[in-house]
Write an enzyme that holds these catalytic residues in place. Structure first.
Site: not given
Length: 152
Positions: A33, A36-38, A41
């Site tokens: 996660a 994955g967030d990066c 984004d």
């Protein structure tokens, strides 16, 4: 005819920094996660800036609507029907992971679903399945309608 060179950003990062190859399945769901967030984004910011040059504050406001847990949760609901068994298992691991930080201004359900969403994107990124990442994000984005953003 010359054979073209296929440039992969992730491969280039590994090469320049001399990083070892690691199996994506070996990472914890929260680490998936995290990356994955990066990735998500970067996708959203790329989409937002392609709409034209604006003040950074306005870019941030537009981006915020897409990256908040409630939006990711809504997108994930639509994306779930398109997941393979393997992808669904990764999503569930992420969704069920116990996070250290509490959900900020989000329901716990949205926060967990968003964590699963980000874990799935991180997993696919580390497996270098970039087209699949984009296909799923596109499905999720297309599921959002104008009314959703007018309410925000």
């Amino acid at each position: 005819m010359e054979k073209s060179v296929n440039f992969e950003f992730h491969d280039y990062i590994q090469e320049v920094l001399n990083l070892q190859e690691v199996d994506a399945a070996s990472y914890s769901p929260l680490v998936l996660a995290y990356i994955g967030d990066c990735i998500y984004d970067l996708i959203i910011k790329t989409m937002i800036i392609s709409r034209g040059n604006k003040q950074v504050h306005k870019l941030h406001e537009e981006t915020s609507r897409f990256v908040q847990a409630s939006t990711q949760s809504l997108m994930m609901r639509k994306m779930q029907e398109h997941l393979t068994e393997e992808e669904h298992a990764v999503y569930r691991r992420g969704r069920n992971a116990k996070s250290v930080s509490p959900a900020k201004n989000q329901s716990i359900t949205d926060y967990r679903r968003a964590t699963g969403f980000e874990a799935l994107l991180g997993y696919l990124y580390l497996k270098k399945e970039y087209q699949r990442v984009m296909d799923l994000v596109k499905i999720g984005l297309e599921s959002l309608d104008e009314e959703y953003f007018e309410q925000k």
